[in-house]
Design an enzyme around this catalytic site. Structure first.
Site, PDB file in Angstrom:
ATOM      1  N   ARG A  45      -0.729 -12.888  39.511  1.00 52.49           N
ATOM      2  CA  ARG A  45      -0.931 -11.852  40.534  1.00 52.49           C
ATOM      3  C   ARG A  45      -1.532 -12.453  41.789  1.00 52.49           C
ATOM      4  O   ARG A  45      -1.287 -12.000  42.891  1.00 52.49           O
ATOM      5  CB  ARG A  45      -1.855 -10.763  39.999  1.00 52.49           C
ATOM      6  CG  ARG A  45      -1.124  -9.731  39.179  1.00 52.49           C
ATOM      7  CD  ARG A  45      -2.041  -8.594  38.878  1.00 52.49           C
ATOM      8  NE  ARG A  45      -3.255  -9.127  38.242  1.00 52.49           N
ATOM      9  CZ  ARG A  45      -3.875  -8.564  37.219  1.00 52.49           C
ATOM     10  NH1 ARG A  45      -3.435  -7.435  36.726  1.00 52.49           N
ATOM     11  NH2 ARG A  45      -4.953  -9.097  36.683  1.00 52.49           N
ATOM     12  N   LYS A 105      -4.864 -16.853  21.007  1.00 58.16           N
ATOM     13  CA  LYS A 105      -5.309 -16.643  19.621  1.00 58.16           C
ATOM     14  C   LYS A 105      -5.653 -15.188  19.344  1.00 58.16           C
ATOM     15  O   LYS A 105      -5.408 -14.679  18.253  1.00 58.16           O
ATOM     16  CB  LYS A 105      -6.503 -17.546  19.294  1.00 58.16           C
ATOM     17  CG  LYS A 105      -7.692 -17.417  20.260  1.00 58.16           C
ATOM     18  CD  LYS A 105      -7.727 -18.508  21.280  1.00 58.16           C
ATOM     19  CE  LYS A 105      -8.577 -18.126  22.466  1.00 58.16           C
ATOM     20  NZ  LYS A 105      -9.213 -19.232  23.114  1.00 58.16           N
ATOM     21  N   VAL A 132      -5.616 -22.900  18.656  1.00 55.84           N
ATOM     22  CA  VAL A 132      -6.703 -23.308  17.743  1.00 55.84           C
ATOM     23  C   VAL A 132      -7.075 -24.756  18.009  1.00 55.84           C
ATOM     24  O   VAL A 132      -6.220 -25.647  17.958  1.00 55.84           O
ATOM     25  CB  VAL A 132      -6.261 -23.166  16.264  1.00 55.84           C
ATOM     26  CG1 VAL A 132      -7.386 -23.602  15.332  1.00 55.84           C
ATOM     27  CG2 VAL A 132      -5.838 -21.742  15.962  1.00 55.84           C
ATOM     28  N   ASP A 201     -13.939 -15.094  18.915  1.00 53.37           N
ATOM     29  CA  ASP A 201     -12.940 -16.128  19.214  1.00 53.37           C
ATOM     30  C   ASP A 201     -12.749 -17.047  18.001  1.00 53.37           C
ATOM     31  O   ASP A 201     -11.618 -17.408  17.644  1.00 53.37           O
ATOM     32  CB  ASP A 201     -13.389 -16.928  20.448  1.00 53.37           C
ATOM     33  CG  ASP A 201     -12.438 -18.063  20.779  1.00 53.37           C
ATOM     34  OD1 ASP A 201     -11.359 -17.783  21.336  1.00 53.37           O
ATOM     35  OD2 ASP A 201     -12.758 -19.225  20.455  1.00 53.37           O
ATOM     36  N   LYS A 205      -9.334 -17.629  15.530  1.00 50.19           N
ATOM     37  CA  LYS A 205      -8.771 -18.935  15.155  1.00 50.19           C
ATOM     38  C   LYS A 205      -8.758 -19.107  13.635  1.00 50.19           C
ATOM     39  O   LYS A 205      -7.807 -19.659  13.069  1.00 50.19           O
ATOM     40  CB  LYS A 205      -9.581 -20.045  15.832  1.00 50.19           C
ATOM     41  CG  LYS A 205      -9.412 -20.020  17.360  1.00 50.19           C
ATOM     42  CD  LYS A 205     -10.454 -20.867  18.065  1.00 50.19           C
ATOM     43  CE  LYS A 205     -10.249 -20.859  19.577  1.00 50.19           C
ATOM     44  NZ  LYS A 205     -11.388 -21.414  20.317  1.00 50.19           N
TER      45      LYS A 205
HETATM   46  N1  HSE Z   1     -13.316 -20.138  24.721  1.00 49.47           N
HETATM   47  C1  HSE Z   1     -12.707 -21.032  23.799  1.00 49.47           C
HETATM   48  C2  HSE Z   1     -13.774 -22.015  23.330  1.00 49.47           C
HETATM   49  C3  HSE Z   1     -11.576 -21.751  24.464  1.00 49.47           C
HETATM   50  O1  HSE Z   1     -14.869 -22.053  23.890  1.00 49.47           O
HETATM   51  O2  HSE Z   1     -13.523 -22.738  22.375  1.00 49.47           O
HETATM   52  C4  HSE Z   1     -10.678 -22.507  23.541  1.00 49.47           C
HETATM   53  O3  HSE Z   1      -9.972 -21.652  22.685  1.00 49.47           O
END
Ligand code: HSE
Length: 436
Positions: A45, A105, A132, A201, A205
């Site tokens: 954008r 992910k 991952v 996060d 993964k």
């Molecule tokens: N935010 C993620 C991390 C990025 O700190 O590992 C990589 O997936």
């Protein structure tokens, strides 16, 4: 020479890294591939921000429709992140017969089934190595050269941001918020770093790793997830005194017809190789029945390592395009109809050793009450420490337990809390020190 055209969706940190790699290593990529990768469009954008990489006129566009339906583009690289509109764009790309590489992910953990099914119907490839472990080629290894193994466990330090924060807190006594800010500036953190800090996060993964290793569907909601915000300098120092380091660990284990899948701060012995995985580095330790234990180590976040994984996936797809095949290997490691549903053990049913830090007022009988509640629930104490204090002061009592069932530990802590002898919530950290 054959040309294979690609389009990138998202010109953020990783998108910029991919553009940079494709420019800088273009000749090398061509030499290895025997074909030219042509970056036809980058969609974003924001058409004006200076990302520090040159793009020829006409390549950057905000017209996603044009790119998704461009018959010349055979590979779409999705680097927008998040659910919306990434899910819709990927599904449209697949519908239009394009192969897809994604670093997303979060999307795969939640909508993976839908996306993989769509890719199977259209016979296109979906690759996601950058999702991952950043630049670490762990997914390719699980699906590729290690595929002939039955996997028993997969453990990982999977979030660069958390590992960077914990490392600097451990090594320098740095302040949590200050270090988080640096991790954001270095391009490690998610757009919303809450997902890094609260363990989500890492759970995304782990969801992918557990699916690949054990051939099972995983519902993200079943992964017990704790982040690092409750970790204080006090715990880091006690861990050191007892010979441990605290890491945010993702743990996946196969236990007969069940699976363990959990994410939480974990104490690991300082002499474990994983304890030396510091800063933005990630590590994934996998055991297979024939290969034994294999450990992968490398940069788990950041523009350049992640770009390396993205372009590696693009090259893998390009090799197939060149010989006119696709989907030589199943995107989930197992044939789609062989993916099963193994239940995930509730956290209460898992067992571990525990570090328990009680904050109590130093007065007679307190220790007896704590050890009594632990004993009543079948929890055996391995060691204990109480720092010197003056009578009547608040003091931490730290107890390391032998292996116990989580359900029993929780019952004991409930009992202790109900006795009103603790001045704040007891801190519990699981210990992983029996890796075979
Ligand atoms: N935010 C993620 C991390 C990025 O700190 O590992 C990589 O997936």
């Amino acid at each position: 020479m054959k040309e294979i055209k690609v389009g990138i969706l998202g010109f953020g940190t990783i998108g910029t890294g991919v553009v940079k790699l494709l420019l800088q290593n273009s000749a090398l990529v061509t030499e290895k591939l025997g074909a030219k990768l042509i970056l036809k469009n980058v969609v974003d954008r924001d058409l004006t921000a200076d990302r520090g990489v040159p793009l020829a006129a006409g390549i950057l566009t905000d017209d996603v429709e044009k790119v998704l339906s461009d018959p010349e583009i055979s590979i779409i690289i999705e680097l927008i992140g998040g659910y919306k509109p990434a899910r819709e764009f990927i599904l449209r790309a697949i519908e239009n017969g394009k192969h897809v590489v994604t670093a997303n992910k979060a999307l795969l953990a939640v909508h993976g089934e839908e996306i993989f099914a769509a890719a199977a119907r259209k016979r296109v490839e979906i690759r996601y190595e950058p999702a991952v472990g950043g630049g670490i080629p762990v997914l390719s290894a699980i699906k590729g050269n290690m595929a002939a193994n039955n996997f028993g466990s997969v453990l990982g330090i999977l979030n660069g941001t958390c590992n960077y924060i914990l490392t600097r807190m451990t090594q320098e006594g740095a302040d949590f918020d200050d270090v988080l800010k640096v991790a954001q500036e270095l391009g490690y953190a998610e757009a919303d770093p809450t997902f890094d800090i609260n363990g989500t996060d890492t759970a995304h993964k782990l969801c992918i790793l557990v699916s690949l290793c054990f051939g099972t569907r995983v519902d993200l909601k079943d992964i017990y997830t704790e982040g690092i915000s409750s970790i204080s300098a006090v715990d880091i120092n006690y861990a050191r005194d007892f010979g441990y380091k605290i890491k945010l660990l993702a743990i996946g284990k196969r236990d007969g017809d069940k699976v363990e899948a959990r994410v939480h701060p974990t104490m690991i012995p300082i002499n474990y190789p994983m304890a030396d995985v510091d800063g933005v580095f990630n590590a994934i330790r996998i055991t297979g029945d024939f290969v034994g234990t294999v450990m992968f180590y490398g940069r788990g976040a950041g523009m350049e390592p992640t770009a390396s994984a993205v372009v590696g996936d693009v090259m893998a797809i390009a090799r197939n395009i060149m010989v006119g095949v696709s989907r030589r290997s199943a995107p989930l490691g197992y044939q789609d109809d062989k993916i099963i549903e193994l239940p995930i053990k509730p956290i209460g049913e898992t067992s571990s050793k525990y570090y328990l830090r009680f904050s109590v007022v130093d007065k007679p009988g307190i220790l007896a009450k704590i050890s009594g509640a632990l004993g009543e629930n079948g929890i055996s104490i391995e060691s204990m420490v109480q720092s010197a204090s003056k009578k009547g002061e608040v003091v931490p009592i730290v107890i390391m337990t032998h292996e116990a069932r989580e359900m029993d530990v929780r019952k004991a802590l409930e009992k202790i809390d109900s006795l009103s002898i603790t001045t704040e919530k007891t801190n519990l950290i699981r210990i992983e020190d029996a890796l075979e």
